[in-house]
Design a protein around this motif. Structure first.
Motif, PDB file in Angstrom:
ATOM      1  N   GLY A 177      60.152  66.420   3.824  1.00  0.00           N
ATOM      2  CA  GLY A 177      61.342  65.577   3.838  1.00  0.00           C
ATOM      3  C   GLY A 177      61.863  65.294   2.446  1.00  0.00           C
ATOM      4  N   LEU A 178      62.041  64.017   2.144  1.00  0.00           N
ATOM      5  CA  LEU A 178      62.662  63.599   0.890  1.00  0.00           C
ATOM      6  C   LEU A 178      61.869  62.460   0.262  1.00  0.00           C
ATOM      7  N   LYS A 179      61.946  62.374  -1.066  1.00  0.00           N
ATOM      8  CA  LYS A 179      61.323  61.265  -1.784  1.00  0.00           C
ATOM      9  C   LYS A 179      62.264  60.787  -2.878  1.00  0.00           C
ATOM     10  N   VAL A 180      62.080  59.538  -3.271  1.00  0.00           N
ATOM     11  CA  VAL A 180      62.798  59.029  -4.440  1.00  0.00           C
ATOM     12  C   VAL A 180      62.294  59.777  -5.670  1.00  0.00           C
ATOM     13  N   ARG A 181      63.219  60.171  -6.519  1.00  0.00           N
ATOM     14  CA  ARG A 181      62.842  60.916  -7.724  1.00  0.00           C
ATOM     15  C   ARG A 181      61.947  60.068  -8.617  1.00  0.00           C
ATOM     16  N   GLU A 182      60.838  60.632  -9.018  1.00  0.00           N
ATOM     17  CA  GLU A 182      59.928  59.938  -9.932  1.00  0.00           C
ATOM     18  C   GLU A 182      60.305  60.281 -11.366  1.00  0.00           C
ATOM     19  N   ILE A 183      60.437  59.270 -12.193  1.00  0.00           N
ATOM     20  CA  ILE A 183      60.736  59.492 -13.603  1.00  0.00           C
ATOM     21  C   ILE A 183      59.415  59.479 -14.359  1.00  0.00           C
ATOM     22  N   THR A 184      59.114  60.573 -15.032  1.00  0.00           N
ATOM     23  CA  THR A 184      57.837  60.699 -15.728  1.00  0.00           C
ATOM     24  C   THR A 184      57.826  59.827 -16.985  1.00  0.00           C
ATOM     25  N   PRO A 185      56.630  59.495 -17.494  1.00  0.00           N
ATOM     26  CA  PRO A 185      56.557  58.732 -18.749  1.00  0.00           C
ATOM     27  C   PRO A 185      57.317  59.409 -19.889  1.00  0.00           C
ATOM     28  N   SER A 186      57.239  60.741 -19.949  1.00  0.00           N
ATOM     29  CA  SER A 186      57.961  61.471 -20.997  1.00  0.00           C
ATOM     30  C   SER A 186      59.466  61.291 -20.848  1.00  0.00           C
ATOM     31  N   GLU A 187      59.958  61.350 -19.609  1.00  0.00           N
ATOM     32  CA  GLU A 187      61.393  61.172 -19.373  1.00  0.00           C
ATOM     33  C   GLU A 187      61.839  59.757 -19.730  1.00  0.00           C
ATOM     34  N   LYS A 188      61.001  58.769 -19.421  1.00  0.00           N
ATOM     35  CA  LYS A 188      61.334  57.387 -19.787  1.00  0.00           C
ATOM     36  C   LYS A 188      61.452  57.249 -21.301  1.00  0.00           C
ATOM     37  N   ASP A 189      60.511  57.868 -22.021  1.00  0.00           N
ATOM     38  CA  ASP A 189      60.560  57.832 -23.486  1.00  0.00           C
ATOM     39  C   ASP A 189      61.842  58.483 -23.999  1.00  0.00           C
ATOM     40  N   GLN A 190      62.215  59.610 -23.389  1.00  0.00           N
ATOM     41  CA  GLN A 190      63.420  60.319 -23.819  1.00  0.00           C
ATOM     42  C   GLN A 190      64.681  59.495 -23.541  1.00  0.00           C
ATOM     43  N   ILE A 191      64.711  58.847 -22.379  1.00  0.00           N
ATOM     44  CA  ILE A 191      65.874  58.022 -22.028  1.00  0.00           C
ATOM     45  C   ILE A 191      66.027  56.868 -23.013  1.00  0.00           C
ATOM     46  N   ILE A 192      64.918  56.186 -23.313  1.00  0.00           N
ATOM     47  CA  ILE A 192      64.978  55.071 -24.263  1.00  0.00           C
ATOM     48  C   ILE A 192      65.386  55.567 -25.646  1.00  0.00           C
ATOM     49  N   PHE A 193      64.838  56.715 -26.059  1.00  0.00           N
ATOM     50  CA  PHE A 193      65.193  57.290 -27.365  1.00  0.00           C
ATOM     51  C   PHE A 193      66.692  57.590 -27.435  1.00  0.00           C
ATOM     52  N   LEU A 194      67.209  58.233 -26.385  1.00  0.00           N
ATOM     53  CA  LEU A 194      68.638  58.563 -26.358  1.00  0.00           C
ATOM     54  C   LEU A 194      69.496  57.306 -26.379  1.00  0.00           C
ATOM     55  N   ARG A 195      69.089  56.315 -25.596  1.00  0.00           N
ATOM     56  CA  ARG A 195      69.886  55.091 -25.534  1.00  0.00           C
ATOM     57  C   ARG A 195      69.884  54.351 -26.870  1.00  0.00           C
ATOM     58  N   ILE A 196      68.736  54.280 -27.517  1.00  0.00           N
ATOM     59  CA  ILE A 196      68.687  53.623 -28.831  1.00  0.00           C
ATOM     60  C   ILE A 196      69.595  54.360 -29.814  1.00  0.00           C
ATOM     61  N   SER A 197      69.505  55.690 -29.824  1.00  0.00           N
ATOM     62  CA  SER A 197      70.314  56.491 -30.750  1.00  0.00           C
ATOM     63  C   SER A 197      71.806  56.299 -30.490  1.00  0.00           C
TER      64      SER A 197
END
Length: 221
Positions: free
Chosen positions: A73-93
């Motif tokens: 079926g389907l699942k909610v997308r899991e955001i990996t620790p690496s992806e979270k780090d990348q998102i925060i890095f991009l947002r800060i920049s």
């Protein structure tokens, strides 16, 4: 009668209503991260046919909020620790650069608009409306880039919209995080008001890192 050049009000289609309902269920945690769901289950829960559900699910897959689980079926997308780090890095920049660019062009109307958003966040907090709170949070951050006329940076941030909403809702699961966000937003606006670029960028970086820390606290419990 004069032509006011206004767009007509459009009623939502069943697919759009279903899309919004499923998306809200994802963001408010009604659909758990480890829960496998099917179109049939969703259709039964929403008391509708499978056709609008299938169409809405297709959009949610494209948006990166759902992923397919083969033969299940389907699942909610899991955001990996690496992806979270990348998102925060991009947002800060992106967002610290936006603050640097807004300082020379800041207007009283910009400050008022941002303060109005903070007041609306307070109202959402009092109602414990996490979905509305996050919507206003996203608007606060995007408006800074808009006022700074950094539209390409704003587009990049918009592309991260659904992923940042997912981690934003995770962060709000920490007790007292809404109150902290309001204080942090207010401090950023105060720094903008006195045109203190160094303080504003420092506060924004701390604010975004605090979001990451809040998620880590929630996940550790």
């Amino acid at each position: 009668m004069s032509n006011l050049n206004m767009n007509p009000v459009k009623s939502k289609t069943t697919k759009e209503i279903v899309y919004d309902e499923i998306k809200n269920a994802i963001f408010n945690g009604n659909i758990k991260g480890d829960e496998v769901i099917t179109e049939t289950i969703l259709a039964q829960s929403l008391n509708t046919s499978r056709t609008p559900v299938r169409e809405a699910v297709g959009d949610l897959l494209k948006d990166g909020l759902l992923v397919s689980v083969p033969r299940k079926g389907l699942k909610v997308r899991e955001i990996t620790p690496s992806e979270k780090d990348q998102i925060i890095f991009l947002r800060i920049s992106i967002e610290t650069e936006g603050l640097k660019r807004i300082i020379p062009v800041i207007k009283p109307s910009h400050i008022q608009y941002l303060n109005d958003l903070i007041e609306m966040q307070k109202e959402a907090m009092e109602k414990n409306d996490r979905i509305e709170f996050i919507e206003l949070d996203q608007k606060f951050h995007r408006k800074i880039l808009f006022f700074a006329e950094q539209h390409l940076l704003g587009d990049i941030l918009l592309n991260l919209y659904n992923l940042t909403r997912l981690i934003g809702h995770q962060a709000l699961a920490k007790k007292g995080r809404m109150e902290e966000v309001i204080v942090e937003h207010s401090q950023i606006v105060e720094a903008l008001q006195i045109m203190d670029e160094l303080q504003a960028t420092k506060l924004m970086e701390q604010h975004l890192l605090q979001t990451k820390e809040s998620i880590e606290i929630v996940e550790g419990n």
